[in-house]
Motif scaffolding. Structure first.
Motif, PDB file in Angstrom:
ATOM      1  N   TRP A  31     -76.372 -82.009  75.130  1.00  0.00           N
ATOM      2  CA  TRP A  31     -75.802 -80.659  75.029  1.00  0.00           C
ATOM      3  C   TRP A  31     -76.486 -79.684  75.980  1.00  0.00           C
ATOM      4  CZ3 TRP A  31     -78.279 -82.172  70.085  1.00  0.00           C
ATOM      5  CH2 TRP A  31     -77.470 -83.012  69.320  1.00  0.00           C
ATOM      6  N   PRO A  32     -76.424 -79.915  77.293  1.00  0.00           N
ATOM      7  CA  PRO A  32     -77.169 -79.051  78.228  1.00  0.00           C
ATOM      8  C   PRO A  32     -76.816 -77.570  78.137  1.00  0.00           C
ATOM      9  CG  PRO A  32     -75.530 -80.377  79.385  1.00  0.00           C
ATOM     10  CD  PRO A  32     -75.627 -80.921  78.002  1.00  0.00           C
ATOM     11  N   ASP A  33     -75.557 -77.281  77.827  1.00  0.00           N
ATOM     12  CA  ASP A  33     -75.114 -75.884  77.833  1.00  0.00           C
ATOM     13  C   ASP A  33     -74.863 -75.316  76.442  1.00  0.00           C
ATOM     14  OD1 ASP A  33     -75.131 -75.717  80.695  1.00  0.00           O
ATOM     15  OD2 ASP A  33     -73.322 -76.939  80.706  1.00  0.00           O
ATOM     16  N   LYS A  34     -75.309 -76.038  75.419  1.00  0.00           N
ATOM     17  CA  LYS A  34     -75.221 -75.515  74.062  1.00  0.00           C
ATOM     18  C   LYS A  34     -76.415 -74.617  73.770  1.00  0.00           C
ATOM     19  CE  LYS A  34     -72.373 -78.450  71.136  1.00  0.00           C
ATOM     20  NZ  LYS A  34     -72.343 -79.183  69.846  1.00  0.00           N
ATOM     21  N   PRO A  35     -76.225 -73.590  72.915  1.00  0.00           N
ATOM     22  CA  PRO A  35     -77.358 -72.727  72.566  1.00  0.00           C
ATOM     23  C   PRO A  35     -78.464 -73.517  71.865  1.00  0.00           C
ATOM     24  CG  PRO A  35     -75.284 -71.716  71.921  1.00  0.00           C
ATOM     25  CD  PRO A  35     -74.967 -73.131  72.311  1.00  0.00           C
ATOM     26  N   ALA A  36     -79.682 -73.335  72.330  1.00  0.00           N
ATOM     27  CA  ALA A  36     -80.846 -73.982  71.715  1.00  0.00           C
ATOM     28  C   ALA A  36     -81.700 -72.964  70.971  1.00  0.00           C
ATOM     29  CB  ALA A  36     -81.681 -74.677  72.786  1.00  0.00           C
ATOM     30  N   ILE A  37     -81.825 -71.761  71.542  1.00  0.00           N
ATOM     31  CA  ILE A  37     -82.653 -70.702  70.953  1.00  0.00           C
ATOM     32  C   ILE A  37     -81.847 -69.406  70.943  1.00  0.00           C
ATOM     33  CG2 ILE A  37     -84.772 -69.358  71.182  1.00  0.00           C
ATOM     34  CD1 ILE A  37     -85.874 -71.745  72.838  1.00  0.00           C
ATOM     35  N   ILE A  38     -81.780 -68.768  69.792  1.00  0.00           N
ATOM     36  CA  ILE A  38     -81.113 -67.466  69.672  1.00  0.00           C
ATOM     37  C   ILE A  38     -82.160 -66.454  69.214  1.00  0.00           C
ATOM     38  CG2 ILE A  38     -79.317 -66.141  68.497  1.00  0.00           C
ATOM     39  CD1 ILE A  38     -77.774 -68.787  68.152  1.00  0.00           C
ATOM     40  N   ASP A  39     -82.413 -65.472  70.063  1.00  0.00           N
ATOM     41  CA  ASP A  39     -83.439 -64.460  69.792  1.00  0.00           C
ATOM     42  C   ASP A  39     -82.761 -63.127  69.495  1.00  0.00           C
ATOM     43  OD1 ASP A  39     -85.472 -62.640  69.746  1.00  0.00           O
ATOM     44  OD2 ASP A  39     -86.286 -63.130  71.706  1.00  0.00           O
ATOM     45  N   PRO A  40     -82.583 -62.781  68.208  1.00  0.00           N
ATOM     46  CA  PRO A  40     -81.905 -61.522  67.874  1.00  0.00           C
ATOM     47  C   PRO A  40     -82.727 -60.293  68.252  1.00  0.00           C
ATOM     48  CG  PRO A  40     -82.763 -62.572  65.886  1.00  0.00           C
ATOM     49  CD  PRO A  40     -82.975 -63.543  67.013  1.00  0.00           C
ATOM     50  N   LEU A  41     -84.055 -60.443  68.306  1.00  0.00           N
ATOM     51  CA  LEU A  41     -84.920 -59.315  68.643  1.00  0.00           C
ATOM     52  C   LEU A  41     -84.641 -58.827  70.066  1.00  0.00           C
ATOM     53  CD1 LEU A  41     -87.371 -57.584  67.640  1.00  0.00           C
ATOM     54  CD2 LEU A  41     -88.834 -59.237  68.802  1.00  0.00           C
ATOM     55  N   MET A  42     -84.504 -59.788  71.001  1.00  0.00           N
ATOM     56  CA  MET A  42     -84.253 -59.446  72.399  1.00  0.00           C
ATOM     57  C   MET A  42     -82.783 -59.599  72.774  1.00  0.00           C
ATOM     58  SD  MET A  42     -87.212 -58.540  73.350  1.00  0.00           S
ATOM     59  CE  MET A  42     -86.948 -58.390  75.109  1.00  0.00           C
ATOM     60  N   ASN A  43     -81.957 -59.973  71.785  1.00  0.00           N
ATOM     61  CA  ASN A  43     -80.530 -60.213  72.034  1.00  0.00           C
ATOM     62  C   ASN A  43     -80.351 -61.201  73.190  1.00  0.00           C
ATOM     63  OD1 ASN A  43     -77.768 -59.929  71.587  1.00  0.00           O
ATOM     64  ND2 ASN A  43     -77.582 -58.240  73.058  1.00  0.00           N
ATOM     65  N   LYS A  44     -81.058 -62.328  73.095  1.00  0.00           N
ATOM     66  CA  LYS A  44     -81.066 -63.310  74.172  1.00  0.00           C
ATOM     67  C   LYS A  44     -80.837 -64.700  73.598  1.00  0.00           C
ATOM     68  CE  LYS A  44     -83.927 -64.741  78.133  1.00  0.00           C
ATOM     69  NZ  LYS A  44     -83.110 -64.199  79.225  1.00  0.00           N
ATOM     70  N   THR A  45     -80.037 -65.485  74.321  1.00  0.00           N
ATOM     71  CA  THR A  45     -79.769 -66.862  73.926  1.00  0.00           C
ATOM     72  C   THR A  45     -80.119 -67.792  75.080  1.00  0.00           C
ATOM     73  OG1 THR A  45     -77.967 -66.218  72.437  1.00  0.00           O
ATOM     74  CG2 THR A  45     -77.997 -68.506  73.178  1.00  0.00           C
TER      75      THR A  45
END
Length: 221
Positions: A31-45
């Motif tokens: 899954w190279p392009d699947k989300p691995a880390i979702i950071d709600p604090l920085m709004n970054k995936t």
């Protein structure tokens, strides 16, 4: 009687396959392009590919900074995506990531820095004042101090983006030597009743814990 079996080949496979770095590599293939880390604090995936590439850059930066096998780096940062970069980047470089509660005061942080003999100290810009005091108080000074985030950077320190800038996104040479019983994560307790105490986790410990929880909670693709 049954035939004698040589398990040395299996041992070699297990030692290299049951690591957190190998697990990331397998997920990257699937899954190279699947989300691995979702950071709600920085709004970054981060996708698995992005996690792998930035971790590789950090691993190369650590090696270029003079870190060697089982040297410690420390992160005094929030629960953000960079935590996972430090965790995986250190593993790829065969270093140990020392992690503690970001709410600890400078006196305790300085003690933990001495305890783990930190070579590279990472801190969040929002914790800069506390980090500077901890660095000043510790007896064993880190070789590099790296600030994560924007803002004025203290003299002699380096910004995280600059620290990894231009580093290869490919696997570092040390990754092929990672083994399942290598120490990779040094977690410190919160120190509620005294000075925080550290305990070391190997790749195998984390790997099998993840596998057990995946099965227990029926986590799949």
């Amino acid at each position: 009687m049954g035939k004698e079996v040589d398990y040395s080949i299996l041992k070699e496979i297990w030692e290299k396959d049951y690591t957190i770095t190998s697990q990331l590599w397998r997920n990257l293939q699937k899954w190279p392009d699947k989300p691995a880390i979702i950071d709600p604090l920085m709004n970054k995936t981060l996708t698995y590919r992005q996690w792998d590439e930035e971790s590789n850059q950090l691993a190369h930066a650590l090696l270029d900074a003079g870190c060697t096998t089982f040297d410690s780096i420390m992160g005094d940062i929030y629960n953000c995506y960079e935590w996972f970069i430090l965790y995986m980047g250190a593993a790829k470089a065969r270093c140990i990531f020392a992690s503690q509660n970001f709410m600890l005061p400078e006196g305790q942080v300085s003690k933990l820095m001495d305890d783990s003999e930190v070579k590279v100290f990472f801190y969040d810009v929002a914790l800069k004042n506390m980090a500077l005091k901890a660095i000043d108080m510790c007896k064993i000074k880190p070789k590099f101090c790296v600030m994560i985030g924007e803002g004025e950077i203290p003299e002699g320190h380096v910004r995280y983006a600059k620290f990894i800038e231009g580093k290869p996104k490919t696997a570092p040479p040390t990754e092929k030597d990672v083994k399942m019983f290598d120490p990779t994560l040094l977690l410190y307790t919160s120190g509620t009743t005294g000075l925080p105490k550290g305990f070391v986790l190997s790749h195998a410990c984390i790997f099998f814990d993840c596998m057990m929880n995946a099965g227990l909670h029926k986590i799949d693709s």
